[in-house]
Enzyme design. Structure first.
Site, PDB file in Angstrom:
ATOM      1  N   SER A 220       4.259  -3.016  -1.070  1.00  0.00           N
ATOM      2  CA  SER A 220       3.900  -2.324   0.007  1.00  0.00           C
ATOM      3  C   SER A 220       2.768  -2.638   0.538  1.00  0.00           C
ATOM      4  O   SER A 220       1.945  -3.746  -0.036  1.00  0.00           O
ATOM      5  CB  SER A 220       3.573  -0.876  -0.409  1.00  0.00           C
ATOM      6  OG  SER A 220       2.928  -0.004   0.681  1.00  0.00           O
TER       7      SER A 220
ATOM      8  N   TYR B   1      -0.349   5.604  -5.469  1.00  0.00           N
ATOM      9  CA  TYR B   1       0.694   4.719  -4.913  1.00  0.00           C
ATOM     10  C   TYR B   1       0.293   3.344  -4.780  1.00  0.00           C
ATOM     11  O   TYR B   1       1.046   2.396  -5.157  1.00  0.00           O
ATOM     12  CB  TYR B   1       1.024   5.431  -3.512  1.00  0.00           C
ATOM     13  CG  TYR B   1       2.165   4.722  -2.729  1.00  0.00           C
ATOM     14  CD1 TYR B   1       3.401   4.624  -3.420  1.00  0.00           C
ATOM     15  CD2 TYR B   1       1.871   3.736  -1.637  1.00  0.00           C
ATOM     16  CE1 TYR B   1       4.793   3.964  -2.735  1.00  0.00           C
ATOM     17  CE2 TYR B   1       3.150   3.040  -0.929  1.00  0.00           C
ATOM     18  CZ  TYR B   1       4.319   3.211  -1.504  1.00  0.00           C
ATOM     19  OH  TYR B   1       5.201   2.301  -1.081  1.00  0.00           O
TER      20      TYR B   1
END
Length: 271
Positions: free
Chosen positions: A142, A155
């Site tokens: 990501s 995250y």
């Protein structure tokens, strides 16, 4: 890889979002698919879509955080297709909010899917991939794997670890026929927010289902980048303008997330 036609690809998180469109794009290249997801409805929908493109597809229900279950997948895929040439570790979940407000069970959940899911997939399939004349692994990270963002610390923990793991694994396999790529998508309309947890999870879920979500680009360009990475053996692909900005920021001003933190803190207090 020199060619994808006639090859077999395993795609995790194939029931929706990036996983589904990646499967469709690989199928358009003539690749047969082994589709892995926790959602039986979603994965069957993807299977129907790729079969219409003229390739074979098998479906495999699995939670990638379960090492024992993932360890069973290579034999299942070999029984269905006879080989495995491509592994796309795409399955992922998210959380949002200040780390001080995160529940440890939610952090463990994210680590289990986002990080251990990648590790489990690579460890289970690598012996089979090494036995092929050529093969490729894609691990989806990501933009937060490039630069950890405030209110996404947990995250970012998982996606940053995926980045480092992928870089190390590529170095180990450089003298073999197995290529390894890391993908760093920015914000795309993938459906990942529908299961978001954390202090800001409800707000993120609402945004994901609001009309504003139509303004977010679809995941097709991430799928395009994944296939390009496989075909050209790219070490990394950064996808989307926001991801490219973070990539630049990580190079020019590494670790300086204070301004972003002040902005996201103000945003969080308004909700």
């Amino acid at each position: 890889m020199q060619q994808l036609a006639g090859r077999v690809a395993v795609v995790t998180g194939a029931g929706s979002g990036i996983g589904r469109v990646t499967a469709e794009r690989l199928a358009a290249r003539g690749c047969h698919l082994a589709l892995v997801d926790v959602s039986p409805g979603g994965v069957e929908t993807t299977a129907d879509a790729v079969r219409r493109l003229g390739v074979s597809a098998s479906t495999h229900l699995a939670d990638v955080s379960d090492a024992e279950r993932v360890g069973e997948l290579p034999d299942e895929v070999l029984a269905a297709h006879g080989a495995v040439h491509v592994l796309v570790n795409n399955a992922g979940v998210t959380s949002a909010g200040a780390f001080a407000e995160e529940r440890l069970e939610d952090v463990r959940w994210m680590v289990g899917v986002n990080l251990w899911g990648v590790v489990h997939g690579c460890h289970a399939f690598l012996p089979t991939l090494l036995a092929q004349d050529e093969a490729h692994i894609v691990n989806v990270s990501s933009m937060t794997g490039l630069l950890g963002l405030p209110h996404n610390a947990a995250y970012a923990l998982t996606k940053g670890a995926v980045r480092s793991f992928t870089e190390g694994l590529r170095g180990e396999l450089v003298t073999t026929g197995v290529g390894v790529s890391a993908i760093f998508p920015g914000t795309h309309r993938t459906g990942i927010t529908s299961g978001a947890r954390g202090a800001e999870g409800e707000r993120i879920r609402r945004l994901g289902s609001s009309r504003l979500s139509a303004l977010v680009p679809p995941p097709s360009r991430v799928a395009k980048a994944i296939v390009k990475a496989i075909e050209r053996d790219r070490a990394r692909m950064v996808v989307g303008p926001d991801a490219r900005v973070l990539d630049l920021a990580a190079r020019v001003a590494p670790g300086r997330t204070g301004l972003v933190g002040r902005a996201t803190s103000r945003l969080a207090t308004k909700h």
